[in-house]
Design an enzyme around this catalytic site. Structure first.
Site, short mmCIF file in Angstrom:
data_model
loop_
_atom_site.label_atom_id
_atom_site.label_comp_id
_atom_site.label_asym_id
_atom_site.label_seq_id
_atom_site.Cartn_x
_atom_site.Cartn_y
_atom_site.Cartn_z
CG ASP A 168 -1.84 -1.15 1.32
OD1 ASP A 168 -2.05 -1.84 0.31
OD2 ASP A 168 -2.36 -1.40 2.43
CD GLU A 402 -9.14 -3.01 0.41
OE1 GLU A 402 -9.73 -3.06 1.49
OE2 GLU A 402 -8.16 -3.73 0.15
#
Length: 637
Positions: A168, A402
């Protein structure tokens, strides 16, 4: 051959050794003559040239310096660029390097003596050759770091990680010219547990990354008190979770202005709301600031920003497997931060649940512009917690989407919202939609209104894939999108190795940082290149380089499936002679480096690394869309 003569009066002085002052004698006068032949030039290439000249003098020892001066303007002197000959002798034979291709240069030979003006030859000029694609690319050395980094994955080897153990990522280009990358606390074998949270690394070239360590030493002091403040107001018991049970997820770092950088981060609280068989605990988004990211320990925590909001009032006893009826409307994780074209600041956040929300924040503080009410109540009560931007399914809180990342491209006039879809181990894939307004509506490439009606977001930007001679990559999503300030855009995410690769323990837990170039279609959609960025020289791609065989991948959506390649062949007479598009014709737009096929597909081209070759080298890749499909390709060597 012409000669120029120069006469110098030399004065000899005697100096009293060890005295504070000297006493001059009558000078001896010598006449030194210097002549320099007109230079000749040879071996002119795109970046160098050899110049030869001869110095004639009756006093060689009087010469202090000799060489060639040169410039792109006529009449160069030693105040311009020079190259000197350090060896003895009066014959100059010097090679000038690091010249620009297709450029006219002027040059003179020179010599200098003590207390005198320099002597110059006549001027010559020459023009360097055009840049040679072959020679430029032949010099290229591809990155050599391994994709299987398990041998260096542990904490003691962190100086060798480069892009190993990345998850991420968020990337910002700072004032010092470095790209700084920050990430979720996740790594192979949990190696990051020793070094704080939201780890950082930096790079000047997006290829070689220096590990810098955690930016947050420990759980911020406000988290547990804030958690218990909310629990008490909800009529729930206070809790004291163990510090090592909190999650540190998905930071987003942006430059606010010169001398101010903000990091929004997610803290995920452990436990359940009200004991066994109830919904899970909430998350928080907090914020830190720094004046200079090079000072990795200089991040100052600014505290709480927002938490999960529920439209179910105090009916929090939703069973933990009642996915579509989750207690929360908004999930306070995965922040993205943007300053819009009008100068307003927005926090965009969310994961699964009802979709992705946007909240305006104060430019000065980075906190919500308006005071937020308690994070539960009716839908109307919690409206200040955000406005819906996109949703995958209206009315379903098990969204499998997401990681929003939002940017604005002034060249197209659109805001682009990138999303991660599906489970993160193998199926993870990236989608994108766009809007001319920061708050929507956001539309997919097929026209689907993802703000008002929801739906499957298209196009697909990345997807599990495999070129030949490799294991390929899966889990490619939750991205960072950033630019270099010169119109070049990039995509970064983790890529995971597939499951059960022989010889690699827990191979799907290997998470390599991927940086990829973004190109833009003629209709203003971003395409991400199929091979990772490796700083290949971006020389023009000629049409004759396109003929031959390509590895072609239909990257269209297939849950959890690694899409593989087949061969497609382009002929010199602009036909597709083999592969799934056999029978189509093609045309090349060299100015924009795009191929258009007669079946309606347009692909963007880029020079990139052939990561699957042994040894690694450079190649040409493509990526393109239709309204329903995505295609990747790589030229075979």
């Amino acid at each position: 051959m012409k000669f120029f003569k120069w006469t110098l009066l030399l004065f000899s002085y005697s100096v009293l050794s060890g005295a504070c002052s000297s006493e001059s004698n009558e000078p001896d006068i010598d006449e030194t003559t210097i002549s320099i032949s007109a230079p000749s030039v040879s071996n002119v290439t795109e970046d160098r040239a050899t110049i030869i000249a001869t110095i004639t003098t009756n006093t060689p020892s009087a010469i202090l310096k000799k060489g060639i001066c040169y410039d792109t303007q006529s009449n160069p002197t030693i105040s311009n660029r020079t190259i000197e000959m350090s060896s003895a002798g009066l014959s100059l034979n010097l090679t000038i390097t690091e010249l620009e291709p297709e450029t006219k240069y002027y040059a003179k030979a020179f010599a200098t003596v003590a207390n005198g003006n320099p002597v110059y030859s006549t001027e010559i000029s020459f023009t360097t050759a055009a840049r040679s694609i072959t020679s430029e690319l032949d010099k290229y050395i591809a990155p050599s770091y391994p994709d299987d980094y398990t041998s260096i994955a542990d904490w003691s080897n962190r100086s060798q990680w480069n892009l190993a153990n990345v998850h991420d990522p968020s990337i910002v280009l700072a004032e010092d010219g470095y790209y700084y990358m920050y990430q979720t606390d996740a790594s192979y074998g949990n190696a990051h547990e020793y070094g704080g949270h939201f780890h950082c690394r930096r790079s000047k070239d997006l290829v070689n990354w220096e590990y810098m360590g955690g930016t947050m030493n420990s759980l911020p002091g406000w988290v547990i008190p804030k958690l218990n403040e909310i629990r008490k107001a909800m009529g729930l018991n206070e809790v004291q979770p163990a510090i090592n049970t909190f999650g540190y997820w998905a930071p987003c770092v942006r430059k606010v202005r010169n001398g101010l950088y903000r990091m929004y981060y997610s803290i995920v609280c452990p436990g359940l709301l009200n004991g066994e068989n109830t919904w899970g605990e909430r998350a928080f988004i907090g914020m830190m600031e720094n004046t200079d990211p090079a000072n990795n320990g200089g991040w100052e925590d600014k505290g709480y920003v927002i938490t999960n909001a529920s439209d179910k009032e105090l009916n929090f006893n939703v069973k933990p497997d009642d996915w579509t009826n989750c207690y929360y409307k908004w999930n306070a994780i995965d922040p993205s931060y943007i300053i819009d074209k009008d100068g307003k600041h927005y926090l965009v956040y969310g994961s699964w649940h009802s979709g992705i929300a946007a909240l305006e924040v104060d430019a000065a503080t980075g906190k919500p512009l308006n005071t937020l009410p308690k994070p539960w109540g009716t839908e109307e009560d919690i409206a200040p917690y955000g406005q819906l931007l996109v949703t995958r399914q209206i009315g379903n809180r098990w969204q499998a989407s997401e990681g929003p990342e939002i940017i604005y491209n002034p060249n197209t006039g659109y805001y682009y919202l990138f999303m991660a879809y599906d489970a993160l181990d193998v199926p993870y894939n990236t989608r994108v939609c766009r809007s001319q307004s920061i708050l929507g509506p956001y539309l997919g490439i097929d026209g689907t209104d993802l703000t008002r009606f929801g739906g499957e977001m298209l196009p697909i930007v990345t997807h599990p894939y495999k070129f030949s001679n490799s294991n390929g990559w899966v889990g490619i999503a939750h991205c960072a999108i950033f630019d270099d300030g010169n119109g070049n855009w990039y995509y970064a995410s983790q890529g995971r190795l597939p499951k059960d690769i022989p010889g690699i323990n827990a191979s799907n837990a290997v998470m390599m940082g991927h940086v990829r170039s973004i190109k833009w279609t003629s209709t203003g959609w971003p395409v991400v290149m199929p091979e990772r960025y490796g700083a290949v020289p971006q020389l023009p791609i000629t049409e004759d380089e396109l003929t031959g065989s390509w590895e072609h991948i239909d990257l269209s959506y297939s849950y959890g499936k690694q899409k593989t390649s087949n061969t497609m062949t382009l002929s010199a007479d602009h036909k597709v002679t083999d592969g799934s598009w056999k029978g189509a014709t093609w045309n090349y737009d060299a100015d924009n480096q795009r191929i258009t096929f007669s079946n309606g597909v347009e692909v963007c081209l880029q020079r990139e690394v052939d990561w699957e070759a042994s040894p690694r080298t450079h190649t040409i890749v493509y990526a393109g869309y239709t309204n329903s499909k995505t295609y990747w390709g790589k030229k075979k060597k």
